[in-house]
Motif scaffolding. Structure first.
Motif, PDB file in Angstrom:
ATOM      1  N   ARG A  70       0.842  -1.200   0.000  1.00  0.00           N
ATOM      2  CA  ARG A  70       0.000   0.000   0.000  1.00  0.00           C
ATOM      3  C   ARG A  70       0.873   1.246   0.000  1.00  0.00           C
ATOM      4  NH1 ARG A  70      -4.911  -0.840   0.041  1.00  0.00           N
ATOM      5  NH2 ARG A  70      -5.606   1.272   0.394  1.00  0.00           N
ATOM      6  N   VAL A  71       0.340   2.284  -0.595  1.00  0.00           N
ATOM      7  CA  VAL A  71       1.060   3.559  -0.641  1.00  0.00           C
ATOM      8  C   VAL A  71       0.169   4.635  -0.028  1.00  0.00           C
ATOM      9  CG1 VAL A  71       2.221   5.234  -2.123  1.00  0.00           C
ATOM     10  CG2 VAL A  71       2.116   2.831  -2.816  1.00  0.00           C
ATOM     11  N   PHE A  72       0.740   5.429   0.856  1.00  0.00           N
ATOM     12  CA  PHE A  72       0.037   6.587   1.422  1.00  0.00           C
ATOM     13  C   PHE A  72       0.714   7.839   0.873  1.00  0.00           C
ATOM     14  CE2 PHE A  72      -0.638   3.829   5.404  1.00  0.00           C
ATOM     15  CZ  PHE A  72      -1.830   3.325   4.910  1.00  0.00           C
ATOM     16  N   VAL A  73      -0.083   8.756   0.382  1.00  0.00           N
ATOM     17  CA  VAL A  73       0.466  10.012  -0.129  1.00  0.00           C
ATOM     18  C   VAL A  73       0.056  11.148   0.796  1.00  0.00           C
ATOM     19  CG1 VAL A  73       0.642  11.567  -2.110  1.00  0.00           C
ATOM     20  CG2 VAL A  73       0.216   9.125  -2.486  1.00  0.00           C
ATOM     21  N   MET A  74       1.058  11.844   1.324  1.00  0.00           N
ATOM     22  CA  MET A  74       0.802  12.980   2.222  1.00  0.00           C
ATOM     23  C   MET A  74       0.960  14.276   1.453  1.00  0.00           C
ATOM     24  SD  MET A  74       0.917  12.139   5.760  1.00  0.00           S
ATOM     25  CE  MET A  74       1.488  13.707   6.348  1.00  0.00           C
ATOM     26  N   ASP A  75       0.123  15.248   1.795  1.00  0.00           N
ATOM     27  CA  ASP A  75       0.342  16.602   1.296  1.00  0.00           C
ATOM     28  C   ASP A  75      -0.175  17.578   2.344  1.00  0.00           C
ATOM     29  OD1 ASP A  75       1.126  18.577  -0.613  1.00  0.00           O
ATOM     30  OD2 ASP A  75      -0.985  18.855  -1.123  1.00  0.00           O
ATOM     31  N   ASN A  76       0.665  18.504   2.733  1.00  0.00           N
ATOM     32  CA  ASN A  76       0.252  19.569   3.633  1.00  0.00           C
ATOM     33  C   ASN A  76      -0.498  19.062   4.877  1.00  0.00           C
ATOM     34  OD1 ASN A  76      -0.054  22.187   4.468  1.00  0.00           O
ATOM     35  ND2 ASN A  76      -1.876  22.582   3.207  1.00  0.00           N
ATOM     36  N   GLY A  77       0.072  18.044   5.508  1.00  0.00           N
ATOM     37  CA  GLY A  77      -0.484  17.560   6.771  1.00  0.00           C
ATOM     38  C   GLY A  77      -1.682  16.649   6.652  1.00  0.00           C
ATOM     39  N   LYS A  78      -2.034  16.274   5.420  1.00  0.00           N
ATOM     40  CA  LYS A  78      -3.169  15.364   5.226  1.00  0.00           C
ATOM     41  C   LYS A  78      -2.753  14.171   4.374  1.00  0.00           C
ATOM     42  CE  LYS A  78      -6.768  18.879   5.198  1.00  0.00           C
ATOM     43  NZ  LYS A  78      -7.027  19.856   4.143  1.00  0.00           N
ATOM     44  N   LEU A  79      -3.517  13.080   4.560  1.00  0.00           N
ATOM     45  CA  LEU A  79      -3.337  11.920   3.707  1.00  0.00           C
ATOM     46  C   LEU A  79      -4.250  12.136   2.507  1.00  0.00           C
ATOM     47  CD1 LEU A  79      -1.679   9.412   4.370  1.00  0.00           C
ATOM     48  CD2 LEU A  79      -3.790   8.268   4.957  1.00  0.00           C
ATOM     49  N   VAL A  80      -3.663  12.383   1.337  1.00  0.00           N
ATOM     50  CA  VAL A  80      -4.502  12.783   0.201  1.00  0.00           C
ATOM     51  C   VAL A  80      -4.796  11.644  -0.772  1.00  0.00           C
ATOM     52  CG1 VAL A  80      -3.982  15.242   0.301  1.00  0.00           C
ATOM     53  CG2 VAL A  80      -2.467  13.731  -0.985  1.00  0.00           C
ATOM     54  N   MET A  81      -4.004  10.601  -0.753  1.00  0.00           N
ATOM     55  CA  MET A  81      -4.285   9.437  -1.604  1.00  0.00           C
ATOM     56  C   MET A  81      -3.812   8.206  -0.855  1.00  0.00           C
ATOM     57  SD  MET A  81      -2.563  10.805  -5.168  1.00  0.00           S
ATOM     58  CE  MET A  81      -3.002   9.505  -6.281  1.00  0.00           C
ATOM     59  N   GLN A  82      -4.504   7.089  -1.056  1.00  0.00           N
ATOM     60  CA  GLN A  82      -3.925   5.818  -0.638  1.00  0.00           C
ATOM     61  C   GLN A  82      -4.413   4.708  -1.537  1.00  0.00           C
ATOM     62  OE1 GLN A  82      -5.168   3.803   3.026  1.00  0.00           O
ATOM     63  NE2 GLN A  82      -6.213   5.675   3.610  1.00  0.00           N
ATOM     64  N   GLY A  83      -3.550   3.729  -1.749  1.00  0.00           N
ATOM     65  CA  GLY A  83      -3.914   2.628  -2.631  1.00  0.00           C
ATOM     66  C   GLY A  83      -2.710   1.766  -2.921  1.00  0.00           C
ATOM     67  N   THR A  84      -2.887   0.848  -3.871  1.00  0.00           N
ATOM     68  CA  THR A  84      -1.746   0.034  -4.291  1.00  0.00           C
ATOM     69  C   THR A  84      -0.848   0.916  -5.159  1.00  0.00           C
ATOM     70  OG1 THR A  84      -2.852  -0.643  -6.312  1.00  0.00           O
ATOM     71  CG2 THR A  84      -3.208  -2.034  -4.364  1.00  0.00           C
ATOM     72  N   PRO A  85       0.413   0.506  -5.364  1.00  0.00           N
ATOM     73  CA  PRO A  85       1.266   1.309  -6.249  1.00  0.00           C
ATOM     74  C   PRO A  85       0.623   1.521  -7.625  1.00  0.00           C
ATOM     75  CG  PRO A  85       2.591  -0.319  -5.097  1.00  0.00           C
ATOM     76  CD  PRO A  85       1.158  -0.618  -4.742  1.00  0.00           C
ATOM     77  N   ARG A  86      -0.033   0.478  -8.135  1.00  0.00           N
ATOM     78  CA  ARG A  86      -0.636   0.617  -9.461  1.00  0.00           C
ATOM     79  C   ARG A  86      -1.745   1.669  -9.453  1.00  0.00           C
ATOM     80  NH1 ARG A  86       0.717  -2.693 -13.048  1.00  0.00           N
ATOM     81  NH2 ARG A  86       1.018  -4.468 -11.689  1.00  0.00           N
ATOM     82  N   GLU A  87      -2.551   1.643  -8.389  1.00  0.00           N
ATOM     83  CA  GLU A  87      -3.622   2.652  -8.288  1.00  0.00           C
ATOM     84  C   GLU A  87      -3.029   4.050  -8.185  1.00  0.00           C
ATOM     85  OE1 GLU A  87      -6.842  -0.277  -6.038  1.00  0.00           O
ATOM     86  OE2 GLU A  87      -5.574   1.040  -4.861  1.00  0.00           O
ATOM     87  N   ILE A  88      -2.022   4.184  -7.350  1.00  0.00           N
ATOM     88  CA  ILE A  88      -1.432   5.508  -7.132  1.00  0.00           C
ATOM     89  C   ILE A  88      -0.743   6.014  -8.405  1.00  0.00           C
ATOM     90  CG2 ILE A  88       0.348   6.781  -5.843  1.00  0.00           C
ATOM     91  CD1 ILE A  88      -2.062   6.077  -4.110  1.00  0.00           C
ATOM     92  N   PHE A  89       0.036   5.154  -9.032  1.00  0.00           N
ATOM     93  CA  PHE A  89       0.802   5.607 -10.197  1.00  0.00           C
ATOM     94  C   PHE A  89      -0.027   5.681 -11.472  1.00  0.00           C
ATOM     95  CE2 PHE A  89       4.575   4.105  -7.613  1.00  0.00           C
ATOM     96  CZ  PHE A  89       4.955   5.396  -7.289  1.00  0.00           C
ATOM     97  N   SER A  90      -1.305   5.286 -11.375  1.00  0.00           N
ATOM     98  CA  SER A  90      -2.197   5.529 -12.508  1.00  0.00           C
ATOM     99  C   SER A  90      -2.626   6.991 -12.539  1.00  0.00           C
ATOM    100  CB  SER A  90      -3.444   4.640 -12.405  1.00  0.00           C
ATOM    101  OG  SER A  90      -3.065   3.300 -12.550  1.00  0.00           O
TER     102      SER A  90
END
Ligand code: ADP
Ligand code: MG
Length: 276
Positions: A214-234
């Motif tokens: 799983r990948v969690f993407v943070m931006d400015n103090g929030k979790l803005v995306m999460q998913g598998t690498p394939r979902e995220i990199f799509s």
């Protein structure tokens, strides 16, 4: 039942907030980490990744929110936080070794001081993990005699010798050359695959993210995306907005697709691109 549902919940963060003075650095974060998973946390510099995991380990006191370990509030179920920190061990970007101690001593000291292990037993455990990360032949070396990648592998062995269920690595490869990065990543993946240790890896090298569950993407103090690498990199456009890289091969596939080449979304490896 999906694999995700069948996995035991290890760490759970709910409503985590952290202020430094007036500044709200973490603005309410929720996530779960399941046993045996590799979780990568990515996000622009200053987005709060280090603060997040320092709060998870109570190296920083959260301003609000609950952190649970195996379903129980950490502050209630652990009488002492050093013991909790052995369950969720941390490896930092800066090499966390004692310079005046040998490699072996570095991997023994925590076990003796925090876990109360006898020196002989601690040495045997340390040796096991030094072998696992390929550093057993350096036991008498001092940290200054090692390369960056070797130091980080010793640090990882030292954390593993405390027999944690989860290791948290905060940009462990940031100061390393490409070879050192590969060595360290290989050691981490091997620990996950062979010892089943749960991994939380903060990194800005997208090639390291490809292997995550799983990948969690943070931006400015929030979790803005999460998913598998394939979902995220799509989501190439969204990642670009966040000023984040995508793996080069993913970018190439994305550009080809935009120009009419018939390719699936979220290609992650050269092999996948070649096959497609
Ligand atoms: P990242 O690891 O994503 O680069 P950090 O968690 O290190 O981000 O930092 C997030 C923000 O919190 C930054 O703006 C940083 O300046 C601020 N910050 C981090 N630690 C402290 C601290 N101890 N005191 C005040 N501000 C801090
Ligand atoms: Mg950081």
């Amino acid at each position: 039942m999906t694999a995700e549902q069948s996995k035991e919940l290890l760490l759970s963060v709910q409503g985590l907030k952290k202020n430094f003075g007036e500044r709200e650095i973490l603005k309410g974060i929720d996530f779960d980490v399941h046993k045996g998973d590799v979780v990568c946390v990515i996000g622009p510099s200053g987005s709060g990744k280090s603060t997040l995991i320092r709060c998870v380990n109570y190296l920083e006191q959260p301003t609000d929110g609950v952190i649970s370990y195996r379903g129980e509030n950490v502050l209630e179920c652990f009488k002492n936080l050093p013991l909790y920190r052995t369950k969720v061990g941390m490896v930092f970007q800066q090499f966390n070794l004692f310079n005046n101690m040998t490699v072996l001593e570095n991997c023994v000291v925590g076990q003796v001081k925090v876990l109360g292990k006898k020196s002989e037993e601690a040495k045997a455990i340390a040796m096991k993990y030094l072998e696992h990360v390929g550093m057993a032949s350096y036991i008498n070396a001092k940290p200054h005699q090692l390369s960056g990648g070797q130091k980080q592998r010793v640090a990882i062995a030292g954390v593993m010798a405390m027999q944690p269920e989860c290791i948290v690595l905060d940009e462990p490869t940031a100061m390393l050359d490409p070879n050192g990065r590969k060595e360290v990543l290989r050691a981490v993946r091997k620990l996950n695959e062979e010892k089943g240790v749960t991994v939380i890896l903060i990194t800005h090298y997208m090639e390291e993210v490809v292997f995550a569950d799983r990948v969690f993407v943070m931006d400015n103090g929030k979790l803005v995306m999460q998913g598998t690498p394939r979902e995220i990199f799509s989501e190439v456009e969204k990642l670009k907005e966040l000023r984040l890289d995508v793996p080069q091969v993913t970018l190439l596939a994305y550009e080809l697709r935009k120009n009419g080449v018939d390719l699936p979304e979220g290609i992650l490896t050269i092999e996948e691109l070649v096959n497609a």
